[in-house]
Design an enzyme around this catalytic site. Structure first.
Site, PDB file in Angstrom:
ATOM      1  N   SER A 681      39.588  28.778 118.987  1.00  0.00           N
ATOM      2  CA  SER A 681      38.533  27.827 118.623  1.00  0.00           C
ATOM      3  C   SER A 681      38.715  26.457 119.256  1.00  0.00           C
ATOM      4  CB  SER A 681      38.484  27.679 117.098  1.00  0.00           C
ATOM      5  OG  SER A 681      39.699  27.144 116.616  1.00  0.00           O
ATOM      6  N   LYS A 724      36.262  24.710 108.237  1.00  0.00           N
ATOM      7  CA  LYS A 724      36.348  23.643 109.237  1.00  0.00           C
ATOM      8  C   LYS A 724      35.383  22.495 108.910  1.00  0.00           C
ATOM      9  CE  LYS A 724      37.750  26.815 112.910  1.00  0.00           C
ATOM     10  NZ  LYS A 724      37.361  27.501 114.153  1.00  0.00           N
TER      11      LYS A 724
END
Length: 781
Positions: A681, A724
């Protein structure tokens, strides 16, 4: 044939025995009280712990006269000596060799004797002695058929004895002849003659025991069956009472065990197996370790709640109330739990998928499982799997091993009263394996509904039906759960909480709970909403609420101190909260806020929830080397290399001279270097940082990003978007760049968070750079 002896002259202290005899090879314990014998013992200690032991002709004689002592005795070694409260000694001595007194003298209150010590040298090739040995063994087997108290292991020891002298001495020590006969055997140096003496004694004893058995048989015939059984049972009860093995109510342990076995709701073949184990107790001494092993095994069987089940009371409305009572939010999770319970009520059995609650620590996984047990009216039991590396902890140890015990599955069921509890297997993702065994394979049998109705623990050896147990597992990270186990489980994800959720949880649940736990009334302590928000923002930064609860516990302790000092009411406000909680742990200036070159904010997912990563990139004179630091995993290293390949392939777009990649080194660093970091990511984050460092353009610090990159500049989707996003919000960042393909995941993010955050879905890296980079060095956002 003349025997082989080596004579050695020695001088040793004399210990005189009264009424007992000792032979070489025997170990004996007895007490020493006579003064001259104690002095002989003390003299032996000062030398080599050797003494000469012989028996008195007249055991009633108190004083020792050398004329009253047999000249043939045994050289012995003192293995142990303990001084008793009455000033006497208890000794353990071991007979070594024969010896004969030649001279004696009285010295310092004891008798010192000069002896000839006979050291026998065995003759290995002697047919006469071998024939006598085999005959003796045959006689001794017949003798043992009458003497049931002699252990069978003794016969093996005798059969493998190669020293004929030791064999003769050993055999006579297990018979019960008169003392004079033992002395005769001791004085006989010719081993062949000695074995013949032993055979004569054995033959005589066998004749006497045979005659006794015949007489007993004739007497028993005269008793009718009922009289005989009554007599034997009464005799047995008396013996058991003497051994303190009778329980209240007059039943022996064997009788009680037999009754308990008959009452067990198990198959007949397994009852037969248990009864055989019970029968072995009759032939084993109560002091034998094997007796304790059998009793422990049977007691473990009786502790398993065979055939005992609690009745389910599944009421969906009641279950909803119980889940809502202790858990704020998590509507999707609670709805899935209720659906699960509804199916269970309609289906009527527990076979089906196993629930696995996955989420960071402190989000309430364990408490949800407890609430499920309460809502179903089932008992709750848990088993921690973290660090379990041996399948024996699941399946148990075989009874043949020292310290054997049931596995933790059976042990957990023994602590409760039913065989259908809600069973929590906690931290299933932290199972470990080594070269010895793989516990995840053992768990397959436990969790597979097609196998667990006949779960076999190695120690118990009787199948236990686990099909009605409701197994629920928890984990922090799905990726580390063994794949075969994961296939048998249904994943329910519990994400972290937003600050709004934490505020509601703290106010409604945690603060009242901590006040009560510390003996405080809600009327005594008032905590303002502003303080709770500061505690959440500046004292904890986590996905769950575990540390938040610790901070509220600290606050409650301080408040309790104030009450004890005399305060009637404690008000905790923005003016005095630091007096209770100390200095703040997290401040807004911990991350870069103003635009900088080469500093980019990324988002990462960890086992404990979402985290912010500020990646730093710098360039310096060199040869085009890419250096990566910060304890990066393979995936993140590949992301950095893919980012660099994309930039080099598109250098014209960024107005970069090709010499830059030959004359300058690029250093990518992720702070907190000791903490391992990995995951797909960080691709667009590293690309943005490298472009910024090479072009000297600043990066906005009010924006965070997550997404993987290909070498052709495509932005790929990622996981853990909810965690996140909540992490970015915790740090006050309200602009997030996400992959276009993750737009569908925005629905999972709490509505309160979606209202505060602006999401920028992108497909290409160029879109990312357009949003994040600022034109001109001195541009301020």
């Amino acid at each position: 044939m003349k025997e082989k002896y080596m004579l050695r002259e020695e001088s040793l202290p004399l210990i005189a025995l009264r009424g007992i005899w000792l032979l070489p090879g025997m170990t004996m314990s007895f007490d020493i009280g006579r003064e001259f014998t104690k002095k002989a013992l003390e003299s032996a200690f000062e030398r080599n712990s050797l003494v000469f032991v012989s028996s008195q002709r007249d055991p009633m004689e108190e004083d020792v006269d050398i004329e009253n002592i047999y000249s043939m005795g045994v050289v012995c070694k003192i293995n142990e000596s303990v001084k008793l409260p009455d000033d006497s000694y208890r000794v353990i001595i071991e007979g070594l060799d024969r010896g004969q007194i030649k001279n004696s003298k009285e010295e310092n209150g004891y008798i010192e004797v000069e002896i000839d010590r006979y050291l026998y040298e065995a003759d290995e090739d002697n047919n006469d002695l071998e024939a006598l040995k085999r005959t003796a063994i045959e006689y001794f087997e017949k003798y043992m058929s009458f003497k049931k108290d002699i252990p069978q292991e003794l016969l093996l020891n005798i059969k493998f004895e190669q020293d004929y002298s030791k064999l003769a001495d050993s055999l006579i020590s297990y018979l019960d002849p008169n003392p004079e006969l033992v002395q005769e055997v001791l004085e006989e140096l010719d081993v062949k003659k000695r074995l013949i003496k032993v055979l004569n004694v054995l033959s005589k004893e066998i004749d006497i025991l045979t005659l006794k058995a015949d007489l007993n048989s004739q007497v028993n015939i005269r008793l009718n069956k009922s009289q005989r059984e009554y007599f034997l049972r009464e005799q047995l009860n008396v013996i058991k009472e003497e051994l303190e093995e009778t329980e209240a109510g007059g039943k022996t342990y064997q009788e009680k065990y037999k009754e308990d076995i008959e009452n067990l709701p198990i198959e007949k073949e397994y009852k037969t197996h248990l009864l055989k184990e019970l029968d072995r107790l009759d032939y084993i001494s109560g002091a034998s370790p094997e007796s304790n092993l059998i009793r422990t095994y049977l007691e473990n069987i009786f502790e398993i709640p065979f055939g005992k089940y609690s009745e389910d009371e599944i009421d969906i409305n009641k279950s909803r109330e119980i889940l809502d009572k202790d858990h704020y939010g998590m509507e999707d999770v609670k709805e899935r739990i209720l659906e699960f319970l509804a199916v269970r009520k309609l289906k009527g059995d527990m076979k089906g998928s196993i629930l696995c609650l996955v989420g960071p620590p402190g989000v309430g996984k364990t408490s949800i499982v407890k609430a499920v047990a309460e809502s179903m009216n089932r008992e709750y039991v848990s088993m921690r799997l973290g660090g379990v590396s041996d399948e024996s902890e699941i399946r148990g140890h075989r009874k043949t091993y020292i310290g054997a015990m049931p596995g933790r599955i059976i042990s957990s069921l023994q602590r409760i009263s039913t065989l259908n509890p809600v069973f929590l297997l906690d931290e299933i993702d932290k199972l470990s394996s080594d070269y010895r065994a793989d516990p995840s394979s053992a768990l397959l049998e436990v969790l597979d509904p097609n196998q667990n109705d006949m779960f076999l623990d190695r120690y118990i050896e009787i199948p236990v039906d686990l099909s009605k147990v409701m197994f629920v597992t928890t984990a922090n990270d799905v990726s580390t759960i063994p794949r075969p186990l994961l296939d048998r489980m249904e994943i329910i994800e519990l994400s972290g909480y937003s600050e709004y959720d934490k505020f509601k949880i703290a106010k409604k649940f945690l603060l009242p709970k901590q006040l009560e736990a510390h003996g405080l009334e809600s009327s005594q302590v008032k905590v303002s909403d502003s303080v709770l928000k500061v505690v959440i923002k500046n004292y904890t930064r986590e996905s769950g609420v575990r540390n938040l609860e610790r901070q509220l516990a600290k606050l409650s302790r301080k408040a309790a101190m104030e009450i004890i000092k005399g305060e009637e009411k404690v008000n905790i406000s923005m003016r005095n909260y630091k007096d209770f909680l100390g200095r703040e742990k997290y401040l807004d200036d911990e991350i870069v806020k103003s635009p900088e070159v080469g500093v980019v904010t990324g988002l990462a997912w960890t086992q404990v929830g979402g985290e912010l990563l500020q990646i730093e990139v710098n360039t310096m004179k060199g040869k085009g080397k890419l250096q990566l630091t910060g304890s990066l995993g393979d995936v993140m290293k590949e992301s950095a290399m893919a980012a660099l390949s994309y930039i080099r392939a598109n250098q014209e777009k960024f107005s970069l001279d090709s010499k830059v990649f030959e004359e300058r080194d690029i250093h990518v660093h992720v702070p907190e270097g000791a903490t391992p970091k990995d995951g797909p990511s960080a691709g667009i984050t590293m690309t943005t940082g490298i472009v910024s460092a090479l072009t000297n353009k600043k990066i906005r610090q009010d924006i965070a990003m997550t997404g993987e990159v290909t070498i052709r500049g495509k932005v790929l989707p990622i996981g853990g978007l909810k965690e996140k996003a909540l992490a970015a919000l915790r740090y006050g960042i309200k602009n997030i760049i996400i992959p276009k393909q993750n737009e569908k995941d925005l629905e999972d993010i709490p509505e309160e968070a979606r209202k505060e955050i602006i999401f920028y879905p992108v497909k290409e890296v160029e879109e990312v750079l357009e949003l994040a980079l600022l034109e001109g060095e001195d541009h301020e956002d």
